[in-house]
Design a protein around this motif. Structure first.
Motif, mmCIF file in Angstrom:
data_model
loop_
_atom_site.group_PDB
_atom_site.id
_atom_site.type_symbol
_atom_site.label_atom_id
_atom_site.label_comp_id
_atom_site.label_asym_id
_atom_site.label_seq_id
_atom_site.Cartn_x
_atom_site.Cartn_y
_atom_site.Cartn_z
ATOM 1 N N THR A 49 0.711 -1.291 0.091
ATOM 2 C CA THR A 49 0.203 -0.070 -0.167
ATOM 3 C C THR A 49 0.779 1.426 -0.087
ATOM 4 N N GLY B 246 -2.605 3.567 2.491
ATOM 5 C CA GLY B 246 -3.529 2.735 3.216
ATOM 6 C C GLY B 246 -4.676 2.297 3.060
ATOM 7 N N THR C 173 -1.772 -0.100 -6.821
ATOM 8 C CA THR C 173 -0.901 -0.140 -7.879
ATOM 9 C C THR C 173 -0.485 1.365 -7.943
ATOM 10 N N TYR C 174 0.893 1.424 -8.550
ATOM 11 C CA TYR C 174 1.369 2.922 -8.500
ATOM 12 C C TYR C 174 2.285 2.964 -9.627
ATOM 13 N N GLY D 78 2.239 1.484 -13.214
ATOM 14 C CA GLY D 78 1.839 0.069 -13.238
ATOM 15 C C GLY D 78 2.578 -0.593 -12.452
ATOM 16 N N LEU E 123 -5.823 -3.414 -5.955
ATOM 17 C CA LEU E 123 -6.658 -2.139 -6.012
ATOM 18 C C LEU E 123 -5.869 -1.388 -7.119
ATOM 19 N N GLY E 124 -6.832 -0.582 -7.775
ATOM 20 C CA GLY E 124 -6.313 0.133 -8.831
ATOM 21 C C GLY E 124 -7.411 1.135 -9.162
ATOM 22 N N ASP E 125 -6.998 1.809 -10.462
ATOM 23 C CA ASP E 125 -8.244 2.745 -10.947
ATOM 24 C C ASP E 125 -8.198 2.749 -12.305
ATOM 25 N N TYR F 151 -6.364 4.768 -14.973
ATOM 26 C CA TYR F 151 -5.217 4.289 -15.751
ATOM 27 C C TYR F 151 -5.325 3.128 -16.471
ATOM 28 N N THR G 41 -2.617 0.701 -17.304
ATOM 29 C CA THR G 41 -1.915 -0.204 -16.328
ATOM 30 C C THR G 41 -2.878 -0.411 -15.269
ATOM 31 N N PHE G 42 -4.106 -0.768 -15.691
ATOM 32 C CA PHE G 42 -5.082 -0.886 -14.521
ATOM 33 C C PHE G 42 -4.947 -2.115 -13.678
ATOM 34 N N ALA H 177 -11.020 2.062 -8.016
ATOM 35 C CA ALA H 177 -11.056 3.224 -7.306
ATOM 36 C C ALA H 177 -12.241 4.243 -7.926
HETATM 37 C C1 LIG Z 1 0.133 8.524 -8.327
HETATM 38 C C2 LIG Z 1 -0.792 7.403 -8.830
HETATM 39 C C3 LIG Z 1 -0.404 6.567 -9.458
HETATM 40 C C4 LIG Z 1 -1.353 5.361 -9.799
HETATM 41 N N1 LIG Z 1 -1.112 4.518 -10.818
HETATM 42 C C5 LIG Z 1 -2.001 3.441 -10.939
HETATM 43 C C6 LIG Z 1 -1.887 2.616 -12.082
HETATM 44 O O1 LIG Z 1 -0.915 2.734 -12.755
HETATM 45 N N2 LIG Z 1 -2.757 1.770 -12.185
HETATM 46 C C7 LIG Z 1 -3.802 1.603 -11.335
HETATM 47 O O2 LIG Z 1 -4.798 0.552 -11.721
HETATM 48 N N3 LIG Z 1 -4.025 2.330 -10.419
HETATM 49 C C8 LIG Z 1 -3.138 3.521 -10.119
HETATM 50 N N4 LIG Z 1 -3.393 4.375 -9.011
HETATM 51 C C9 LIG Z 1 -4.608 4.082 -8.055
HETATM 52 C C10 LIG Z 1 -4.309 3.299 -6.996
HETATM 53 O O3 LIG Z 1 -3.838 2.024 -7.050
HETATM 54 C C11 LIG Z 1 -5.714 3.269 -5.986
HETATM 55 O O4 LIG Z 1 -6.370 4.602 -5.892
HETATM 56 C C12 LIG Z 1 -5.714 2.366 -4.745
HETATM 57 O O5 LIG Z 1 -6.984 2.259 -4.464
HETATM 58 C C13 LIG Z 1 -4.509 3.171 -3.894
HETATM 59 O O6 LIG Z 1 -4.378 2.129 -2.753
HETATM 60 P P1 LIG Z 1 -3.531 2.474 -1.444
HETATM 61 O O7 LIG Z 1 -3.932 3.432 -0.870
HETATM 62 O O8 LIG Z 1 -3.661 1.132 -0.859
HETATM 63 O O9 LIG Z 1 -2.154 2.452 -2.178
HETATM 64 C C14 LIG Z 1 -2.389 5.266 -8.973
HETATM 65 C C15 LIG Z 1 -2.800 6.191 -7.776
HETATM 66 C C16 LIG Z 1 -1.632 7.130 -7.614
HETATM 67 C C17 LIG Z 1 -1.996 8.433 -6.651
#
Ligand SMILES: Cc1cc2nc3c(=O)[nH]c(=O)nc-3n(C[C@H](O)[C@H](O)[C@H](O)COP(=O)(O)O)c2cc1C
Length: 166
Positions: A19, A22, A67-68, A71, A101-103, A106, A109-110, A137
């Motif tokens: 994470t 969080g 995911t950050y 990807g 978890l993702g969004d 993106y 790279t979802f 998300a």
């Molecule tokens: C800077 C940033 C980059 C992200 N990159 C991706 C991504 O490449 N693919 C994806 O599916 N989600 C991406 N996300 C969405 C996060 O994975 C998602 O909001 C997740 O719920 C965050 O969970 P966490 O608080 O446990 O880290 C990104 C979010 C941020 C803020």
């Protein structure tokens, strides 16, 4: 009168959390609340400082990761992910699930964080329990809500998987 008694073995579930902000940890807490009782023992570990020796623990595993970046797995998951890639242990005895978890914003790279762990564990011989979850998300559905509903079904599959492995 004959009294029958039986003892059901405790199922151990190790939840490994990757994470950044969080959210995945909230999901793990929700699952721990839903699952942890006399018959199921849940241990939640943040991936920080973990290496692939964590998979020697007893029980089944749930990878719960966001995911950050481009990807990538979150920063706290990188040491574990890289250690697995470098050491490539034989994980053919391992049973695991993935709550990613993702969004979808993106699009390219979802949910790649969960997918990366899933692909690597499968390459190392581990067998997944159930389908990989891909929380979005941007969907408006809270990941904790999705987790508690999904968790009931996954627990049944995990029990079956643990029974098969015994
Ligand atoms: C800077 C940033 C980059 C992200 N990159 C991706 C991504 O490449 N693919 C994806 O599916 N989600 C991406 N996300 C969405 C996060 O994975 C998602 O909001 C997740 O719920 C965050 O969970 P966490 O608080 O446990 O880290 C990104 C979010 C941020 C803020």
């Amino acid at each position: 009168m004959v009294q029958y008694s039986y003892c059901q073995m405790t199922l151990k579930i190790n939840v490994l959390v990757g994470t950044m902000t969080g959210t995945a940890q909230l999901v793990a807490q929700e699952l721990e609340l839903a699952w942890d009782d006399g018959e199921v023992q849940v241990e939640t570990l943040l991936m920080d400082q973990l290496d692939c020796s964590v998979f020697a623990r007893e029980g089944v595993f749930l990878i719960c990761t966001s995911t950050y970046g481009q990807g990538d797995v979150p920063d706290n998951a990188k040491p574990l992910y890289e250690d697995l890639k470098a050491k490539r242990p034989d994980l053919s005895q391992l049973r695991y699930g993935v709550f990613g978890l993702g969004d979808r914003t993106y699009a390219e790279t979802f949910n790649f964080g969960g997918q990366r762990f899933d692909e690597l564990l499968a390459e190392l011989g581990a067998r997944r329990i159930g389908e990989r979850v891909k929380h979005d998300a941007s969907s408006g559905v809270l990941p904790e809500e999705m987790a508690s509903e999904w968790g009931e079904e996954w627990l049944k599959l995990a029990r079956r998987a643990a029974g098969q492995a015994a």
